[in-house]
Design a protein around this motif. Structure first.
Motif, PDB file in Angstrom:
ATOM      1  N   GLY A  41      61.780  87.022  25.986  1.00  0.00           N
ATOM      2  CA  GLY A  41      61.858  88.395  25.506  1.00  0.00           C
ATOM      3  C   GLY A  41      62.978  88.581  24.494  1.00  0.00           C
ATOM      4  N   SER A  42      64.155  87.979  24.763  1.00  0.00           N
ATOM      5  CA  SER A  42      65.266  88.068  23.812  1.00  0.00           C
ATOM      6  C   SER A  42      64.921  87.373  22.499  1.00  0.00           C
ATOM      7  CB  SER A  42      66.525  87.443  24.425  1.00  0.00           C
ATOM      8  OG  SER A  42      66.889  88.103  25.622  1.00  0.00           O
ATOM      9  N   TYR A  43      64.253  86.230  22.605  1.00  0.00           N
ATOM     10  CA  TYR A  43      63.862  85.481  21.407  1.00  0.00           C
ATOM     11  C   TYR A  43      62.897  86.283  20.546  1.00  0.00           C
ATOM     12  CZ  TYR A  43      61.164  82.067  18.715  1.00  0.00           C
ATOM     13  OH  TYR A  43      60.504  81.395  17.712  1.00  0.00           O
ATOM     14  N   LEU A  44      61.903  86.907  21.176  1.00  0.00           N
ATOM     15  CA  LEU A  44      60.943  87.703  20.418  1.00  0.00           C
ATOM     16  C   LEU A  44      61.639  88.885  19.746  1.00  0.00           C
ATOM     17  CD1 LEU A  44      58.069  88.316  19.538  1.00  0.00           C
ATOM     18  CD2 LEU A  44      57.713  89.503  21.717  1.00  0.00           C
ATOM     19  N   HIS A  45      62.612  89.495  20.428  1.00  0.00           N
ATOM     20  CA  HIS A  45      63.360  90.602  19.827  1.00  0.00           C
ATOM     21  C   HIS A  45      64.102  90.131  18.571  1.00  0.00           C
ATOM     22  CE1 HIS A  45      65.649  94.276  19.481  1.00  0.00           C
ATOM     23  NE2 HIS A  45      66.799  93.603  19.572  1.00  0.00           N
ATOM     24  N   GLN A  48      61.606  89.681  15.689  1.00  0.00           N
ATOM     25  CA  GLN A  48      61.185  90.956  15.114  1.00  0.00           C
ATOM     26  C   GLN A  48      62.268  91.558  14.224  1.00  0.00           C
ATOM     27  OE1 GLN A  48      60.224  92.866  18.798  1.00  0.00           O
ATOM     28  NE2 GLN A  48      58.037  92.319  18.693  1.00  0.00           N
ATOM     29  N   LEU A  49      63.529  91.375  14.605  1.00  0.00           N
ATOM     30  CA  LEU A  49      64.622  91.827  13.743  1.00  0.00           C
ATOM     31  C   LEU A  49      64.610  91.073  12.415  1.00  0.00           C
ATOM     32  CD1 LEU A  49      67.598  92.224  16.263  1.00  0.00           C
ATOM     33  CD2 LEU A  49      66.290  94.041  15.136  1.00  0.00           C
ATOM     34  N   CYS A  50      64.371  89.762  12.491  1.00  0.00           N
ATOM     35  CA  CYS A  50      64.322  88.956  11.256  1.00  0.00           C
ATOM     36  C   CYS A  50      63.161  89.392  10.370  1.00  0.00           C
ATOM     37  CB  CYS A  50      64.171  87.477  11.600  1.00  0.00           C
ATOM     38  SG  CYS A  50      65.603  86.741  12.377  1.00  0.00           S
ATOM     39  N   VAL A 162      70.431  83.097  12.005  1.00  0.00           N
ATOM     40  CA  VAL A 162      69.126  83.721  12.227  1.00  0.00           C
ATOM     41  C   VAL A 162      67.991  82.723  11.995  1.00  0.00           C
ATOM     42  CG1 VAL A 162      67.582  85.541  11.430  1.00  0.00           C
ATOM     43  CG2 VAL A 162      70.036  85.975  11.599  1.00  0.00           C
ATOM     44  N   LEU A 163      68.087  81.941  10.921  1.00  0.00           N
ATOM     45  CA  LEU A 163      66.976  81.069  10.535  1.00  0.00           C
ATOM     46  C   LEU A 163      66.785  79.891  11.473  1.00  0.00           C
ATOM     47  CD1 LEU A 163      67.452  81.007   6.654  1.00  0.00           C
ATOM     48  CD2 LEU A 163      65.979  82.479   8.012  1.00  0.00           C
ATOM     49  N   VAL A 164      67.831  79.478  12.183  1.00  0.00           N
ATOM     50  CA  VAL A 164      67.719  78.311  13.054  1.00  0.00           C
ATOM     51  C   VAL A 164      67.140  78.669  14.424  1.00  0.00           C
ATOM     52  CG1 VAL A 164      69.977  78.377  14.226  1.00  0.00           C
ATOM     53  CG2 VAL A 164      68.946  76.178  13.627  1.00  0.00           C
ATOM     54  N   ILE A 165      67.008  79.966  14.733  1.00  0.00           N
ATOM     55  CA  ILE A 165      66.562  80.383  16.064  1.00  0.00           C
ATOM     56  C   ILE A 165      65.177  79.827  16.416  1.00  0.00           C
ATOM     57  CG2 ILE A 165      65.883  82.401  17.428  1.00  0.00           C
ATOM     58  CD1 ILE A 165      68.188  83.919  16.160  1.00  0.00           C
ATOM     59  N   PRO A 166      64.142  79.904  15.537  1.00  0.00           N
ATOM     60  CA  PRO A 166      62.833  79.330  15.898  1.00  0.00           C
ATOM     61  C   PRO A 166      62.898  77.831  16.189  1.00  0.00           C
ATOM     62  CG  PRO A 166      62.594  80.840  14.058  1.00  0.00           C
ATOM     63  CD  PRO A 166      64.065  80.656  14.254  1.00  0.00           C
ATOM     64  N   LEU A 167      63.718  77.071  15.456  1.00  0.00           N
ATOM     65  CA  LEU A 167      63.834  75.639  15.717  1.00  0.00           C
ATOM     66  C   LEU A 167      64.420  75.400  17.100  1.00  0.00           C
ATOM     67  CD1 LEU A 167      63.688  75.774  12.504  1.00  0.00           C
ATOM     68  CD2 LEU A 167      64.936  73.618  12.548  1.00  0.00           C
ATOM     69  N   GLN A 168      65.429  76.177  17.465  1.00  0.00           N
ATOM     70  CA  GLN A 168      66.045  76.017  18.781  1.00  0.00           C
ATOM     71  C   GLN A 168      65.064  76.366  19.896  1.00  0.00           C
ATOM     72  OE1 GLN A 168      69.375  78.647  18.274  1.00  0.00           O
ATOM     73  NE2 GLN A 168      70.739  77.008  17.542  1.00  0.00           N
ATOM     74  N   ARG A 169      64.226  77.370  19.656  1.00  0.00           N
ATOM     75  CA  ARG A 169      63.327  77.801  20.720  1.00  0.00           C
ATOM     76  C   ARG A 169      62.245  76.775  21.000  1.00  0.00           C
ATOM     77  NH1 ARG A 169      63.848  80.564  25.182  1.00  0.00           N
ATOM     78  NH2 ARG A 169      61.841  81.356  25.964  1.00  0.00           N
ATOM     79  N   ILE A 170      61.623  76.220  19.971  1.00  0.00           N
ATOM     80  CA  ILE A 170      60.542  75.269  20.209  1.00  0.00           C
ATOM     81  C   ILE A 170      61.065  73.998  20.873  1.00  0.00           C
ATOM     82  CG2 ILE A 170      60.694  74.201  17.917  1.00  0.00           C
ATOM     83  CD1 ILE A 170      57.509  74.848  20.008  1.00  0.00           C
TER      84      ILE A 170
END
Length: 672
Positions: A41-45, A48-50, A162-170
Motif C-alpha cells: 500500500g505504501s509503495y502504490l502511494h 501515484q505521487l510520482c 523516487v525513481l529507484v523505488i520500482p526497482l527496489q520493490r520488484i
C-alpha cells in the motif's frame, strides 16, 4: 490465519514460553503477510505521487525527458493497483490467505515481468539525465524543491530516490515471499504454492536482468555512425586488427569446411523474413519517390497558362478547370501525400537500420563465439573478457530471436497502412477532380457519347497519329548511319579486332553506360567498351546478368547495359554518300589520313541522344538541328566532330549525326 495474533505485542509473542511451535509459526507468518500488504500500500502511494504530483510539477522539463524519467510508470501503477486489491481480498479468508497469496503472485508474474523489465531497461538513461541536471544548479535546485514539497522523506537524494523505488520493490518480492515461506509449516497445503511463487519471482528478476543486459548490448550496436574515412582509420588499432583477422580466419575455415558451419534455422528464417520486409520497404520508398518526382514534373506542366489564341469554347473551360485543380486539388494532394505517406515511409526505412546493424554484429559475434567454444574445449577455461564476449553473442542472439518476429509483424502492418493510405489519397483525388469537373464536362465535345463509343473514338484518333509517326520515322531512318550508339574508346581497335577474330561479330556487344561492379565476379567497365558474350545468364540461371569477356578479364555485367555491336565493313561505309569513313573499321588504313564524316560547316540532325560528360562536349537530343564546324577532333580523329548546338560549341560522336531527309514537303494534321 493471517490476522491470528495480530493484536498481541511483539514482546508477548516472541517471549511467550507457553506457545507451541505452530503458534509461533502462525504469528510470524501473519506478521510477514501484514508486512507484504502494508508495504504494498505504501509503495502504490509512492507510485501515484510520482505519476501525478511530481510529474505534473516538472512540466518545465521537455516532454522527451519526462518520458525517459518516468518511463512506463503508469502501467506499473495499474498493475500494482490490481495486485494490492487482490492482496486485500485475501484478508477475508484467513485460513486460505497464504495459499491465495501464493497463487496471486503466480497469476501476476507475467504482468510484473512485462512492466518492470521496460522500466528497469530505461533506468540507466534516467540516471544519465539526472547527472546532466546536476550540471545546472538552478534547475537542480528547482527539481529538489519540488521533491521536498511532495516527498519530504526523499531527503537530499531528490529525484533519484523516487525513481529507484520500482526497482527496489520488484527485487523485494522474492524476499517477502521467502519470509512467509520460512514461517509456513512444510506439511501445510500452502507450502508448495509458496515455493513455486518464490521461485517464479526469482525467475522474474533474472529475466529482467537478462532483458536489461540485452537492451544495453542492442543500444551499443544499433547506433549507425556516419564516420569519415579519416575517423574510421583513427579507430584502427592493434586490438581491432587482431579481432578482425581472427574473425576472417574463422570465416575462411567455415568456407573451406575445416570447421562445421553453425546453422540456426530459427534465426535464419527470421532473418530471411526481415530481409524480405526490408526489400519491400526499400522498393516502395523508391517507387513513391519516383511517383512524387513525376507528380512534381506534372505540376510544372501548365498548358492553361499558355496563350492558346482561342477566345471561347471548350479550350477556355479546360483552362479554367486546369487552373482550379492546379491551385487547390493537386497542391492539397501533394501535401497529404508527403505527410501521410512519404514521411512515415522514411521513418519506417530509418527504423530498419538498427535491426540491420544488429544482424551484422551478430555474425561477427558468432565467429567470436565459435572460436571461444573451440578454445574452451581445448583448454577448459577462458579469460573474463572472453567470457563477456560469449555472453554478448548469447544476448544478441536471444534478443533478435525474441524481438525480430514482433518487429517483422509491426513493419508489415505499418507498410500495409501506408499502402492503404496511398490508395485512399488516390481515390480522394479522383473524386475531388470529378466533382470539380462536373460542371465543365457537360460543355465539352462528345460528352453525349457513351463510354465505349468515346473510347473507340480516342483509339481511332491515336491509331491515326501512330501511323503518321511511324511513316515519319521510316523516312527518317532511311538516311541514318549504321546503328552504333557509342563511339569506340580511344586505342581499343586492337582489342575489338582480337574479340572479333576469336568470337565472331555475332557475339560482340557494347556497353551503353558506365558499369560499377558490386560483387567479386562483377566487372567495372566504361561506357563504349566492346565485350564478347560468353553466356546470357549467371550461375543461378538469372538472365539479367551476362558473362562476358573483355579480352583480358571475364566477369558478369548487367544485361540491360549492353547492346549489340554492329561491325560495318569498310566498303559499305564508303558507299554511303559522303558519310564518315571507318567509324568501326577495325583494320587501319596504311595512310591514316582522317576523312571527315560530313563536310565542314554542314547542317545535319542528331540521330541519337548524347549527354555531355565534360565542358568540351555538348549534349544532343534526337532530331535536333546541328551545325558541323569540323568533322574531326584536334588530332584528326573522325570519330568526333566539332559542332554548334543552340549557340554552344563542343564535340559529339560523329556516329550520332545524320543528314536530314531531303523529301518532298509533307505533313500530318491533328484530328478534327
Amino acid at each position: 490465519m493471517a490476522h491470528h495474533g495480530a493484536d498481541a505485542s511483539p514482546s508477548e509473542s516472541l517471549d511467550g514460553e507457553g506457545e507451541s511451535p505452530e503458534d509461533r509459526y502462525s504469528l510470524h507468518q501473519s506478521l510477514a503477510v501484514r508486512e507484504l500488504i502494508d508495504t504494498e500500500g505504501s509503495y502504490l502511494h509512492m507510485l501515484q505521487l510520482c505519476a501525478s504530483d511530481i510529474r505534473s510539477r516538472l512540466q518545465q522539463l521537455p516532454q522527451g525527458d519526462l518520458d525517459v524519467l518516468f518511463s512506463n510508470i503508469d502501467e506499473i501503477v495499474q498493475v500494482s493497483t490490481r495486485f494490492l486489491r487482490g492482496l486485500q481480498e485475501t484478508a477475508s479468508k484467513e485460513e486460505e490467505q497464504v495459499h491465495l497469496i501464493g497463487n496471486l503472485f503466480l497469476e501476476f508474474r507475467e504482468d510484473f515481468e512485462q512492466v518492470y523489465k521496460v522500466y528497469c531497461a530505461n533506468y540507466d538513461q534516467a540516471l544519465l539525465l539526472l547527472e546532466a541536471y546536476r550540471k545546472e544548479p538552478e534547475l537542480q535546485q528547482e527539481i529538489q524543491s519540488i521533491i521536498q514539497a511532495v516527498l519530504p522523506q526523499a531527503g537530499p537524494s531528490g529525484l533519484s530516490f523516487v525513481l529507484v523505488i520500482p526497482l527496489q520493490r520488484i527485487t523485494k518480492y522474492p524476499l517477502l515471499l521467502q519470509k512467509i515461506l520460512e514461517n509456513t509449516l512444510p506439511d501445510a497445503s500452502a507450502y508448495p504454492v509458496l515455493q513455486r511463487a518464490t521461485s517464479a519471482l526469482q525467475d522474474v528478476n533474472a529475466n529482467i536482468n537478462e532483458y536489461k543486459m540485452r537492451k544495453e548490448v542492442a543500444s551499443k550496436y544499433t547506433k549507425v555512425e556516419q564516420l569519415t574515412l579519416r575517423e574510421r582509420l583513427a579507430r584502427i588499432n592493434t586490438h581491432t586488427l587482431s579481432k578482425k583477422t581472427t574473425r576472417l580466419s574463422q570465416m575462411l575455415k567455415q568456407e573451406a569446411g575445416l570447421v562445421p558451419r553453425t546453422e540456426d534455422k530459427e534465426f535464419d528464417d527470421l532473418e530471411e523474413r526481415f530481409q524480405w520486409v526490408s526489400l519491400c520497404v526499400t522498393e516502395l520508398k523508391n517507387n513513391v519517390a519516383a511517383y512524387m518526382d513525376n507528380f512534381q514534373a506534372f505540376l510544372h506542366f501548365r498548358p492553361h497558362e499558355c496563350d492558346l489564341d482561342i477566345p471561347s469554347g471548350p479550350a477556355v473551360q479546360y483552362c479554367s478547370l486546369a487552373r482550379d485543380l492546379q491551385r487547390e486539388a493537386f497542391l492539397e494532394f501533394k501535401q497529404r501525400l508527403e505527410g501521410l505517406v512519404w514521411r512515415p515511409l522514411l521513418s519506417l526505412a530509418r527504423a530498419l537500420a538498427g535491426p540491420q546493424n544488429l544482424i551484422k554484429k551478430r555474425l561477427d559475434k558468432l565467429l567470436d563465439f565459435k572460436r571461444l567454444e573451440e578454445k574452451l574445449l581445448e583448454v577448459g577455461s577462458m579469460t573474463y573478457e572472453e567470457e563477456a564476449a560469449r555472453h554478448t553473442y548469447q544476448a544478441l542472439n536471444a534478443l533478435l530471436v525474441a524481438e525480430l518476429p514482433l518487429f517483422n509483424q509491426l513493419v508489415v502492418q505499418w507498410l500495409s497502412q501506408i499502402l492503404r493510405t496511398f490508395v485512399a489519397l488516390q481515390r480522394d483525388l479522383a473524386k475531388q477532380v470529378l466533382q470539380r469537373a462536373e460542371g465543365s464536362i457537360a460543355q465539352l465535345p462528345h460528352h453525349h457519347m457513351s463510354e465505349p463509343v468515346f473510347r473507340k473514338l480516342v483509339e481511332d484518333k491515336l491509331g491515326q497519329s501512330r501511323s503518321q509517326l511511324r511513316s515519319f520515322r521510316e523516312n527518317f531512318e532511311k538516311v541514318l548511319p549504321p546503328p552504333s550508339s557509342q563511339p569506340l574508346l580511344p586505342g581499343s581497335e586492337h582489342q575489338v579486332q582480337a574479340l572479333l577474330s576469336k568470337y565472331g561479330p555475332g557475339k560482340l556487344y557494347q556497353v551503353t553506360s558506365n558499369i560499377s561492379g558490386a560483387g567479386t565476379l562483377d566487372l567495372t567497365l566504361p561506357r563504349g567498351q566492346v565485350v564478347a558474350l560468353l553466356q546470357n545468364k549467371d550461375t543461378k540461371g538469372h538472365s539479367s546478368r551476362w558473362l562476358v569477356d573483355t579480352g583480358g578479364h571475364r566477369g558478369y555485367v548487367p544485361a540491360g547495359k549492353l547492346q549489340f555491336y554492329h561491325v560495318v565493313p569498310k566498303e559499305e561505309l564508303r558507299g554511303q554518300a559522303g558519310w564518315q569513313q571507318g567509324s568501326h573499321d577495325l583494320a587501319p588504313e596504311s595512310a591514316p589520313t582522317p576523312v571527315p564524316s560530313v563536310p565542314a560547316v554542314t547542317q545535319v540532325v542528331a540521330a541519337y541522344p548524347f549527354t555531355a560528360r565534360s565542358t568540351h562536349e555538348v549534349s544532343l537530343q534526337p532530331g535536333q538541328p546541328v551545325t558541323v564546324l569540323e568533322a574531326h577532333d584536334k588530332k584528326g580523329n573522325p570519330e568526333w566532330s566539332l559542332v554548334e548546338v543552340n549557340g554552344q560549341k563542343g564535340y559529339v560522336p560523329s556516329g550520332f549525326l545524320a543528314r536530314a531527309p531531303n523529301l518532298a514537303p509533307w505533313g500530318w494534321t491533328l484530328p478534327s
